[in-house]
Write a protein that holds these residues in place. Structure first.
Motif, PDB file in Angstrom:
ATOM      1  N   ARG A   1      -6.456   0.585 -10.988  1.00 51.84           N
ATOM      2  CA  ARG A   1      -5.977   0.535  -9.609  1.00 51.84           C
ATOM      3  C   ARG A   1      -6.512  -0.700  -8.895  1.00 51.84           C
ATOM      4  O   ARG A   1      -7.693  -1.017  -8.984  1.00 51.84           O
ATOM      5  CB  ARG A   1      -6.401   1.798  -8.848  1.00 51.84           C
TER       6      ARG A   1
ATOM      7  N   ASP B   1      -7.100  -3.041  -5.301  1.00 50.02           N
ATOM      8  CA  ASP B   1      -7.449  -2.637  -3.940  1.00 50.02           C
ATOM      9  C   ASP B   1      -6.301  -2.926  -2.965  1.00 50.02           C
ATOM     10  O   ASP B   1      -5.305  -3.546  -3.313  1.00 50.02           O
ATOM     11  CB  ASP B   1      -8.787  -3.252  -3.508  1.00 50.02           C
ATOM     12  N   MET B   2      -6.475  -2.436  -1.725  1.00 51.91           N
ATOM     13  CA  MET B   2      -5.382  -2.513  -0.756  1.00 51.91           C
ATOM     14  C   MET B   2      -5.076  -3.956  -0.345  1.00 51.91           C
ATOM     15  O   MET B   2      -3.950  -4.270   0.017  1.00 51.91           O
ATOM     16  CB  MET B   2      -5.714  -1.671   0.485  1.00 51.91           C
ATOM     17  N   LYS B   3      -6.103  -4.818  -0.423  1.00 54.32           N
ATOM     18  CA  LYS B   3      -5.863  -6.220  -0.069  1.00 54.32           C
ATOM     19  C   LYS B   3      -4.887  -6.832  -1.071  1.00 54.32           C
ATOM     20  O   LYS B   3      -3.939  -7.532  -0.692  1.00 54.32           O
ATOM     21  CB  LYS B   3      -7.197  -6.968  -0.083  1.00 54.32           C
TER      22      LYS B   3
ATOM     23  N   LEU C   1      -2.724  -5.194  -2.889  1.00 51.59           N
ATOM     24  CA  LEU C   1      -1.410  -4.573  -2.683  1.00 51.59           C
ATOM     25  C   LEU C   1      -0.690  -5.240  -1.506  1.00 51.59           C
ATOM     26  O   LEU C   1       0.495  -5.600  -1.606  1.00 51.59           O
ATOM     27  CB  LEU C   1      -1.573  -3.070  -2.432  1.00 51.59           C
ATOM     28  N   GLY C   2      -1.424  -5.424  -0.403  1.00 50.59           N
ATOM     29  CA  GLY C   2      -0.813  -6.025   0.785  1.00 50.59           C
ATOM     30  C   GLY C   2      -0.305  -7.430   0.524  1.00 50.59           C
ATOM     31  O   GLY C   2       0.766  -7.827   1.005  1.00 50.59           O
TER      32      GLY C   2
ATOM     33  N   GLU D   1      -1.703  -5.589   5.891  1.00 54.74           N
ATOM     34  CA  GLU D   1      -2.564  -4.437   6.204  1.00 54.74           C
ATOM     35  C   GLU D   1      -1.781  -3.195   6.594  1.00 54.74           C
ATOM     36  O   GLU D   1      -2.316  -2.086   6.591  1.00 54.74           O
ATOM     37  CB  GLU D   1      -3.543  -4.803   7.331  1.00 54.74           C
TER      38      GLU D   1
ATOM     39  N   ALA E   1       0.211  -1.609   5.000  1.00 51.80           N
ATOM     40  CA  ALA E   1       0.354  -0.676   3.877  1.00 51.80           C
ATOM     41  C   ALA E   1      -0.857   0.243   3.729  1.00 51.80           C
ATOM     42  O   ALA E   1      -0.805   1.232   2.990  1.00 51.80           O
ATOM     43  CB  ALA E   1       0.562  -1.462   2.581  1.00 51.80           C
ATOM     44  N   GLU E   2      -1.943  -0.074   4.442  1.00 51.95           N
ATOM     45  CA  GLU E   2      -3.190   0.667   4.225  1.00 51.95           C
ATOM     46  C   GLU E   2      -3.186   2.043   4.890  1.00 51.95           C
ATOM     47  O   GLU E   2      -2.559   2.229   5.929  1.00 51.95           O
ATOM     48  CB  GLU E   2      -4.375  -0.147   4.778  1.00 51.95           C
TER      49      GLU E   2
ATOM     50  N   GLU F   1       0.158   7.953   0.325  1.00 54.48           N
ATOM     51  CA  GLU F   1      -0.420   6.619   0.476  1.00 54.48           C
ATOM     52  C   GLU F   1       0.093   5.693  -0.610  1.00 54.48           C
ATOM     53  O   GLU F   1       0.529   6.132  -1.671  1.00 54.48           O
ATOM     54  CB  GLU F   1      -1.946   6.651   0.538  1.00 54.48           C
TER      55      GLU F   1
ATOM     56  N   GLU G   1      -0.255   2.787  -3.448  1.00 53.62           N
ATOM     57  CA  GLU G   1      -1.225   2.306  -4.442  1.00 53.62           C
ATOM     58  C   GLU G   1      -0.573   1.220  -5.288  1.00 53.62           C
ATOM     59  O   GLU G   1       0.654   1.201  -5.437  1.00 53.62           O
ATOM     60  CB  GLU G   1      -1.661   3.448  -5.384  1.00 53.62           C
TER      61      GLU G   1
END
Ligand code: NDP
Length: 199
Positions: free
Chosen positions: A164, A166-168, A170-171, A178, A180-181, A192, A194
């Motif tokens: 997986r 991280d959200m950064k 993914l964004g 951000e 998407a977080e 959420e 991922e």
């Protein structure tokens, strides 16, 4: 040097990897989740011409209401053994295998997304071109008769070979930034976003 075409799978699944029921989605009313899917699959990066590609199985195509298909602003590729092969202006193409779909992908430089269903995700996961999975984790349980073929965390451990991000990351990759977080909620269902990549 020719770069290998890259595939990204995009899927919404429960913690038990449920994705479908009776030929449709197990849940209803996730309008913003569907808008995320539309934005991410349409978004063209790198400033060049052309549309992204969405690749789907014939049953997933059938599950889309006729007025919403082909999915707009994307080149739709449908995989079917029984439908006659059709190739038109770059709006809709029917091919007899994922390998044939990959040949279409290789002719362009736009992003290609595998959008389901279970059979086509399974075929795509066998391919080295599949580098990434954009997973919407549905945080409530629903009855399902179609499942994503591998585990990605959730209640169980993740499949070996997948990590997986991280959200950064993914964004940045999706272009959603951000926004998407965090846990979202619609129609009483929490979910959420991922992003998973091959090791
Ligand atoms: P698929 O959408 O994967 O379509 C299956 C069809 O694709 C087959 O019947 C066949 O078409 C064709 N096909 C499959 N494998 C091959 C192959 N190797 N070569 C050539 N053609 C092939 O169907 P599923 O039933 O697996 O999944 C549908 C379910 O998934 C639905 O409930 C749908 O709502 C759900 N879904 C959920 C998503 C989510 O994100 N939650 C996303 C997408 C779908 P033919 O019979 O014409 O030969």
């Amino acid at each position: 040097v020719a770069t290998m075409s890259e595939l990204t799978l995009i899927v919404a699944a429960t913690s038990k990897m449920g994705i479908g029921l009776n030929g449709g989605l197990p849940w209803a009313g996730l309008r913003k989740e569907m808008a995320y899917f539309a934005r991410v699959t349409k978004r063209v990066v790198g400033g060049s011409e052309g549309r992204n590609i969405v690749i789907m199985g014939r049953k997933t195509w059938d599950s889309i209401p006729p007025k919403f298909r082909p999915l707009k602003d994307r080149h739709n590729i449908i995989i079917s053994r029984i439908l006659p092969p059709v190739s038109d202006d770059g709006t809709t193409t029917i091919v007899p295998s994922l390998a044939e779909a990959l040949k279409v992908v290789a002719r362009g430089s736009r992003r290609a997304f595998v959008i389901g269903g279970a059979q086509i995700y399974g075929a795509a996961l066998e391919r080295p071109e599949t580098k990434r999975i954009l997973l919407t984790r549905i945080l409530d349980e629903f009855e399902c008769d179609a499942h994503f073929p591998i585990e990605l965390g959730g209640n169980r451990v993740a499949e070996v070979g997948w990590k997986r991000k991280d959200m950064k990351d993914l964004g940045t990759w999706t272009g959603e930034g951000e926004a998407a977080e965090g846990v979202k909620e619609e129609s009483g269902t929490k979910y959420e976003f991922e992003m998973w990549e091959r090791d």
